[in-house]
Design a protein around this motif. Sequence first.
Motif, mmCIF file in Angstrom:
data_model
loop_
_atom_site.group_PDB
_atom_site.id
_atom_site.type_symbol
_atom_site.label_atom_id
_atom_site.label_comp_id
_atom_site.label_asym_id
_atom_site.label_seq_id
_atom_site.Cartn_x
_atom_site.Cartn_y
_atom_site.Cartn_z
ATOM 1 N N GLU A 140 0.841 -1.189 0.000
ATOM 2 C CA GLU A 140 0.000 0.000 0.000
ATOM 3 C C GLU A 140 0.878 1.241 0.000
ATOM 4 O OE1 GLU A 140 -3.218 0.323 -0.145
ATOM 5 O OE2 GLU A 140 -3.898 -1.750 0.166
ATOM 6 N N VAL A 141 0.535 2.213 -0.861
ATOM 7 C CA VAL A 141 1.196 3.514 -0.851
ATOM 8 C C VAL A 141 0.114 4.579 -0.675
ATOM 9 C CG1 VAL A 141 2.548 5.190 -2.146
ATOM 10 C CG2 VAL A 141 3.127 2.762 -2.279
ATOM 11 N N ILE A 142 0.243 5.366 0.369
ATOM 12 C CA ILE A 142 -0.687 6.467 0.625
ATOM 13 C C ILE A 142 -0.028 7.749 0.124
ATOM 14 C CG2 ILE A 142 -1.926 7.780 2.383
ATOM 15 C CD1 ILE A 142 -1.869 5.264 4.135
ATOM 16 N N ALA B 136 -6.248 5.653 7.649
ATOM 17 C CA ALA B 136 -5.937 4.617 6.662
ATOM 18 C C ALA B 136 -4.853 3.681 7.189
ATOM 19 C CB ALA B 136 -5.498 5.256 5.350
ATOM 20 N N LEU B 137 -3.843 4.247 7.843
ATOM 21 C CA LEU B 137 -2.789 3.421 8.437
ATOM 22 C C LEU B 137 -3.374 2.398 9.404
ATOM 23 C CD1 LEU B 137 0.139 5.833 9.434
ATOM 24 C CD2 LEU B 137 0.175 4.078 7.654
ATOM 25 N N ALA B 138 -4.358 2.834 10.173
ATOM 26 C CA ALA B 138 -4.943 1.955 11.187
ATOM 27 C C ALA B 138 -5.630 0.746 10.571
ATOM 28 C CB ALA B 138 -5.938 2.742 12.045
ATOM 29 N N GLU B 139 -6.035 0.859 9.309
ATOM 30 C CA GLU B 139 -6.734 -0.245 8.644
ATOM 31 C C GLU B 139 -5.784 -1.209 7.947
ATOM 32 O OE1 GLU B 139 -9.876 -0.801 8.969
ATOM 33 O OE2 GLU B 139 -10.403 1.089 9.972
ATOM 34 N N ARG C 139 -11.642 11.572 6.772
ATOM 35 C CA ARG C 139 -11.211 10.445 7.590
ATOM 36 C C ARG C 139 -12.002 9.183 7.261
ATOM 37 N NH1 ARG C 139 -11.691 7.497 12.214
ATOM 38 N NH2 ARG C 139 -9.817 7.365 13.520
ATOM 39 N N GLU C 140 -13.312 9.331 7.205
ATOM 40 C CA GLU C 140 -14.175 8.172 6.946
ATOM 41 C C GLU C 140 -13.903 7.571 5.577
ATOM 42 O OE1 GLU C 140 -18.971 7.076 6.644
ATOM 43 O OE2 GLU C 140 -18.320 9.059 7.326
ATOM 44 N N ARG D 29 -9.921 -0.164 4.155
ATOM 45 C CA ARG D 29 -10.601 -1.375 4.613
ATOM 46 C C ARG D 29 -10.978 -2.252 3.423
ATOM 47 N NH1 ARG D 29 -13.124 1.321 8.555
ATOM 48 N NH2 ARG D 29 -14.837 1.884 7.178
ATOM 49 N N ALA D 30 -11.497 -1.611 2.375
ATOM 50 C CA ALA D 30 -11.879 -2.351 1.174
ATOM 51 C C ALA D 30 -10.669 -2.985 0.511
ATOM 52 C CB ALA D 30 -12.596 -1.423 0.193
ATOM 53 N N SER D 31 -9.550 -2.255 0.469
ATOM 54 C CA SER D 31 -8.336 -2.797 -0.137
ATOM 55 C C SER D 31 -7.831 -4.013 0.637
ATOM 56 C CB SER D 31 -7.254 -1.721 -0.198
ATOM 57 O OG SER D 31 -6.085 -2.219 -0.807
ATOM 58 N N MET D 32 -7.867 -3.950 1.948
ATOM 59 C CA MET D 32 -7.403 -5.069 2.770
ATOM 60 C C MET D 32 -8.303 -6.299 2.626
ATOM 61 S SD MET D 32 -4.547 -4.364 4.410
ATOM 62 C CE MET D 32 -4.083 -3.831 2.757
ATOM 63 N N ALA D 33 -9.549 -6.093 2.194
ATOM 64 C CA ALA D 33 -10.477 -7.216 2.019
ATOM 65 C C ALA D 33 -10.297 -7.924 0.680
ATOM 66 C CB ALA D 33 -11.918 -6.726 2.145
ATOM 67 N N ARG D 34 -9.436 -7.395 -0.192
ATOM 68 C CA ARG D 34 -9.230 -8.004 -1.514
ATOM 69 C C ARG D 34 -8.173 -9.088 -1.410
ATOM 70 N NH1 ARG D 34 -8.907 -2.072 -3.657
ATOM 71 N NH2 ARG D 34 -11.121 -1.546 -3.781
ATOM 72 N N GLY D 35 -8.622 -10.271 -1.000
ATOM 73 C CA GLY D 35 -7.699 -11.384 -0.810
ATOM 74 C C GLY D 35 -7.278 -12.067 -2.092
ATOM 75 N N VAL D 36 -7.984 -11.790 -3.186
ATOM 76 C CA VAL D 36 -7.579 -12.304 -4.505
ATOM 77 C C VAL D 36 -6.817 -11.188 -5.201
ATOM 78 C CG1 VAL D 36 -8.367 -13.209 -6.721
ATOM 79 C CG2 VAL D 36 -9.580 -13.810 -4.624
ATOM 80 N N ALA D 37 -5.521 -11.396 -5.383
ATOM 81 C CA ALA D 37 -4.643 -10.308 -5.811
ATOM 82 C C ALA D 37 -4.964 -9.781 -7.201
ATOM 83 C CB ALA D 37 -3.184 -10.766 -5.756
ATOM 84 N N ASP D 38 -5.328 -10.651 -8.124
ATOM 85 C CA ASP D 38 -5.537 -10.196 -9.500
ATOM 86 C C ASP D 38 -6.288 -11.276 -10.265
ATOM 87 O OD1 ASP D 38 -5.218 -8.310 -11.604
ATOM 88 O OD2 ASP D 38 -3.653 -9.540 -12.476
ATOM 89 N N ALA D 39 -7.232 -10.842 -11.068
ATOM 90 C CA ALA D 39 -7.999 -11.775 -11.897
ATOM 91 C C ALA D 39 -8.206 -11.155 -13.271
ATOM 92 C CB ALA D 39 -9.338 -12.109 -11.249
#
Length: 437
Positions: free
Chosen positions: A45-47, A70-73, A213-214, A221-231
């Motif tokens: 991740e790059v912010i 974002a860091l916290a997620e 912030r939200e 949070r959505a990015s961290m939920a993407r457990g399939v890296a690429d399709a």
Amino acid sequence: MAEFSAAVYQNEFLPDGGTDVHAIVTLTCSGAGTAGRTGSGAAGEVIIVDTSGSMRPPTMAAAQEAARAALAEIVDGTWFAIVAGADRAMLAYPPVSSGPGLVEMSARTRAEASAAIDRLVGSGGTAISTWLDLAGQLFSSVPHVTQRHALLLTDGENRERPGLLDAAIRRATGYFQCDCRGAGTEWEVAEIRRIAQALLGSVDIIPGPQQMREQFAGIMRASMARGVADATLRVWTPQGAQVLFVRQVAPTVEDLTGRRTPHDALTGDYPTGAWADESRDYHVAVRVGAKAIGQEQLAARVQLVLGDRPVAQGLVKATWSGDAALTATIDDQVAHYTGQAELAAMIQEGIAAKASGDEDTATTKLGRAVQLAEQTGNHDATTKLGKVVDIDHDAGTVKLRRGVDKADEMALDTASTKTTRIRKGPSPAQPAPGGSR
């Protein structure tokens, strides 16, 4: 273990002489897991925070708070970095000058990165090409990071020579994904949307600092939920057929037609990026040679592919019939998403015409957008359109509003590609070559 399924919605019946086949292919993923935890490579991740001189103290303070949210997620073990973007990009964290430009997230690095964010100050201009290029360099510095995502915030227009940003977008395309957010109203929607669409991300406006912030936390949070890296969406068509277009139509409209890369003589691949537990709809249109009444043909085979392994498959069929009751019906899903794609175009073209002073064209385009929004049940679009035009429902006309809040106009523009779904009926059973990862 991620599981995938496919369903096809279409009217397969064509009239005598008919050639064009349209289908909505719904692909669904469940059990995706967490980014970087599937064994196919680490997540990065790059912010990217705008630190140009236009970032006034309230906006900068909100951006700092949002970046910390974002860091916290970000899940521990994920590789990450913070970039400060002005007339050149600077690596704000980690404090390195050579070697890997990303570090693994831990309690220590999270605290250090938060402290680095506190030290960000606004100065200089805006050169977004350098921001994207640095993000790409940071990702490439850790080769085993294969799932790459950036979050970019800007509050102003790009101030570079023509062509520099487009070249940077081309360099980043296919290498990392990027969600983009614009703070306030001094940035260009079309410019930032160009980045987001090329990099398979989203674009939205953050009208006020209190909302930042939200949004940042939700994106991460959505990015961290993407457990399939690429399709990849793989579309086969028979000899002599022509793919008219391939579009993602839900949750947003994204034209993938020009992103095709050949797999073999009859098959093309289209990028879809990383997946979480979600469902996406794709509109596939194919032109085949006309056949005699009563004949059938497979018009397309649509697969979702991980690596080179198909994990879900849908078949698009064509059957020629002389029964007008069969051939005249437009599938509800196809009709709905055709309207949604036109809605997005009408909003964008209407706003562009309004900006150029062509009020007649703007009124016509936005009036058509109102019709389409109501016909397709896109209540969010209807609401946003109502802040830009006065709608006379009885007369079926619209009139451009005077003194429109620029944030409302930009919110309509950024939301133009977001679509609504309609209730799906049963789909014919589709053979699947495999459904797990």
